[in-house]
Design an enzyme around this catalytic site. Structure first.
Site, short mmCIF file in Angstrom:
data_model
loop_
_atom_site.label_atom_id
_atom_site.label_comp_id
_atom_site.label_asym_id
_atom_site.label_seq_id
_atom_site.Cartn_x
_atom_site.Cartn_y
_atom_site.Cartn_z
N TYR A 26 1.04 -1.25 -0.09
CA TYR A 26 -0.15 -0.13 0.02
C TYR A 26 0.77 1.28 -0.17
O TYR A 26 0.61 2.23 -0.80
CB TYR A 26 -0.95 0.26 1.27
CG TYR A 26 -1.77 1.20 1.29
CD1 TYR A 26 -3.15 1.16 0.42
CD2 TYR A 26 -1.63 1.91 2.17
CE1 TYR A 26 -4.05 2.11 0.60
CE2 TYR A 26 -2.48 3.01 2.39
CZ TYR A 26 -3.75 3.24 1.39
OH TYR A 26 -4.70 4.20 1.58
N ASP A 27 1.83 1.45 0.87
CA ASP A 27 2.72 2.40 1.13
C ASP A 27 3.51 2.83 -0.20
O ASP A 27 3.42 3.92 -0.52
CB ASP A 27 3.55 2.44 2.22
CG ASP A 27 2.77 2.17 3.48
OD1 ASP A 27 1.50 2.14 3.64
OD2 ASP A 27 3.35 2.23 4.67
N GLU A 28 4.13 1.62 -0.45
CA GLU A 28 5.08 2.12 -1.84
C GLU A 28 4.21 1.97 -3.14
O GLU A 28 4.37 2.46 -3.93
CB GLU A 28 6.11 0.87 -1.82
CG GLU A 28 7.01 0.77 -0.89
CD GLU A 28 7.99 1.95 -1.00
OE1 GLU A 28 8.28 2.69 -2.05
OE2 GLU A 28 8.77 1.91 -0.07
N GLN B 159 0.54 7.43 20.79
CA GLN B 159 0.63 7.84 19.50
C GLN B 159 -0.54 8.37 18.80
O GLN B 159 -1.53 8.55 19.57
CB GLN B 159 0.97 6.33 18.75
CG GLN B 159 -0.31 5.64 18.92
CD GLN B 159 -0.44 4.72 19.86
OE1 GLN B 159 -0.01 4.97 20.96
NE2 GLN B 159 -0.69 3.38 19.74
#
Ligand SMILES: NC(=O)c1ccc[n+]([C@@H]2O[C@H](COP(=O)([O-])OP(=O)(O)OC[C@H]3O[C@@H](n4cnc5c(N)ncnc54)[C@H](O)[C@@H]3O)[C@@H](O)[C@H]2O)c1
Ligand SMILES: NC(=O)c1ccc[n+]([C@@H]2O[C@H](COP(=O)([O-])OP(=O)(O)OC[C@H]3O[C@@H](n4cnc5c(N)ncnc54)[C@H](O)[C@@H]3O)[C@@H](O)[C@H]2O)c1
Ligand SMILES: O=c1ccn([C@@H]2O[C@H](COP(=O)(O)OP(=O)(O)O)[C@@H](O)[C@H]2O)c(=O)[nH]1
Ligand SMILES: O=c1ccn([C@@H]2O[C@H](COP(=O)(O)OP(=O)(O)O)[C@@H](O)[C@H]2O)c(=O)[nH]1
Ligand SMILES: O=c1ccn([C@@H]2O[C@H](COP(=O)(O)OP(=O)(O)O)[C@@H](O)[C@H]2O)c(=O)[nH]1
Ligand SMILES: O=c1ccn([C@@H]2O[C@H](COP(=O)(O)OP(=O)(O)O)[C@@H](O)[C@H]2O)c(=O)[nH]1
Lengths: 256, 256
Positions: free
Chosen positions: B144-146, B198
């Site tokens: 997903y990220d790449e 976070q």
């Protein structure tokens, strides 16, 4: 006899790799579209029964029967990979997907020639394999840097999801005979950009090829950096060249 | 009447976007393969002459005549995008390439729904658009990220190389009605991973849609972050939920 496919086998690294694989007695299939490579680089093997050249673009599917795949096909220098950035992306992504589809079907081990450029403009020196990199996703070098990162992502997803036997080599700058010379800088005076303190490592081609074959013949997935562990500054390099050719540096302050 | 294509129009954000575009009087074409979206989300427009739904997978070429493309098709939550990581990559890369090929051919402006995940696990807060990100290229989220980073690379290369009129939106966490609930966490007790310090930002869907339409109707290429500028910690979120539903937190120390 082991049947080995080398994509990009007409290029600088690929042709030296083929020399070594032929000497080892393997059956070698070289696949290349001759975008940046030449047949001269592999000419000495033409006519040998264990060698075959297939002119093919890896963005199209390829159906062959092999035991190992060294997947190197990709333009490697900016002049070539920026010539058509979309084609570079297709070669990195669709090309690698095709080679992984092939590896899956014939159950072959596949090694990807990735690059130190996946680290981009690194914040840390030297870069360990666990470093995630510092890469611009939308610049003019991104087609190559992000293309290779995506090729690595595909390798690991085919490994995890389809059990494909993979190896990822992150190749650092390599030099030697048959290096591409027509990358736009031949005949120009040597210039140093900036103060020349930026550093690179330079690996001799025979050592690089030895590293690639060792990785293929191991059981490691990588990613593994392959290159000269010592870094030199661009200025040191320029001085070394100056000594060799006694050339002038018209566009830069001369090294002291 | 402006003809607008929305890929992924049966999903959470896409269906709200379609509601707004229909209200604005445009001619809307919704393309979706129904992988994570549903027809219920767009059902109210069925039978309206300005609306059309085409069941189609964007990894295959699409030939239609439109003036604008909102390109949202992509599984967005880990349960969906990790279900078949290679398919996720194909959707991000080949899907985006097809939509760019379409935009080029029909001379349409195209907006990509990218994501704050292109920043990965960021070293800096908040992330400006000039930040290059901190992304693992070979992990289980990389598809997903790449994939989205490569989709952005393609957008900018089609822009520079083919003159395609582009806009890249980096969408931050968005919530509201029709959010996917079946992502594996429904019915489970609320847990806080780690100490809950976070932080995330949470944008209401109507604001997100307003942002996307504003970007499309501007002349900016982006990338532009679209989200709530304020960040909240996961613990603050859990406390807010606790207040609302008075639920217990069996697997975590209760917030003080
Ligand atoms: N030389 C280096 O210092 C270096 C550093 C890092 C990584 N690498 C990687 O090693 C590999 C080989 O690099 P090189 O220096 O030998 O480059 P090269 O340009 O000499 O060789 C690449 C070969 O791939 C072929 N090719 C390109 N696109 C193709 C396609 N779509 N289909 C089929 N063949 C195609 C070219 O014709 C060429 O023969 C590349 O993947 C490169 O990214 C090289
Ligand atoms: N929701 C968020 O908080 C968020 C955050 C950042 C980015 N985004 C991006 O916004 C977009 C929409 O996200 P969402 O939350 O609405 O997700 P969603 O899953 O609800 O919608 C995605 C839609 O795309 C469709 N789709 C997936 N693959 C397809 C393919 N190959 N061909 C055709 N259709 C396909 C799905 O069926 C679904 O209808 C995505 O691109 C996502 O990456 C969303
Ligand atoms: O021997 C083969 C097998 C597959 N492929 C290509 O490799 C890609 C990925 O194949 P895979 O089987 O993983 O997935 P598919 O996309 O076919 O589901 C596809 O485009 C195939 O055409 C190939 O070139 N040679
Ligand atoms: O004529 C030149 C070519 C390059 N460089 C520098 O040498 C390094 C290597 O540049 P190149 O583009 O060859 O490769 P890469 O950056 O991809 O390693 C960079 O820091 C350049 O600024 C230089 O000083 N003079
Ligand atoms: O109206 C169109 C035009 C193109 N494409 C697809 O978009 C991709 C990229 O097209 P482009 O013209 O940029 O490049 P090509 O790969 O065809 O040279 C190709 O796979 C095309 O099949 C599409 O789906 N619809
Ligand atoms: O039940 C949960 C789900 C998530 N989180 C935390 O909430 C944040 C958001 O997680 P999610 O997987 O929903 O989205 P993303 O990390 O993609 O923003 C992360 O820091 C998680 O560790 C949590 O504490 N409890």
């Amino acid at each position: 006899v082991k049947r080995v496919l080398v994509t990009g086998g007409c290029g600088f690294i690929g042709s030296h790799l083929i020399d070594k694989l032929m000497e080892k007695g393997y059956d070698v299939l070289c696949v290349d579209n001759l975008f940046s490579g030449t047949k001269e680089n592999i000419m000495k093997w033409f006519g040998k029964p264990r060698f075959e050249f297939v002119r093919h673009d890896i963005t199209q599917p390829l159906f062959v029967e092999v035991d190992e795949i060294y997947h190197l096909a990709c333009p490697a220098s900016p002049v070539f990979y920026q010539n058509n950035p979309i084609k570079t992306i297709k070669t990195c992504v669709i090309g690698t997907m095709n080679m992984l589809g092939l590896a899956k079907r014939v159950n072959a081990r596949i090694l990807l020639a990735s690059t130190s450029e996946v680290y981009g403009d690194p914040d840390i020196h030297p870069q360990k394999e666990t470093y995630w990199g510092h890469v611009n996703p939308i610049g003019i070098r991104s087609c190559y840097d992000e293309g290779k990162r995506m090729a690595e992502t595909l390798m690991f997803d085919y490994h995890r999801f389809n059990g494909v036997n993979i190896a990822v080599a992150r190749i650092f700058n390599t030099y030697g005979p048959r290096m591409l010379e027509n990358d736009g800088r031949v005949g120009e005076a040597v210039t140093i950009y900036g103060d020349g303190s930026q550093s690179r490592s330079f690996c001799y081609i025979d050592d690089q090829v030895r590293g690639l074959i060792s990785l293929m013949e191991s059981d490691q997935t990588g990613p593994i950096n392959i290159g000269n562990p010592e870094e030199y500054t661009i200025k040191q390099l320029a001085v070394a060249i100056q000594k060799l050719v006694k050339q002038k540096f018209p566009n830069a302050s001369p090294p002291d």
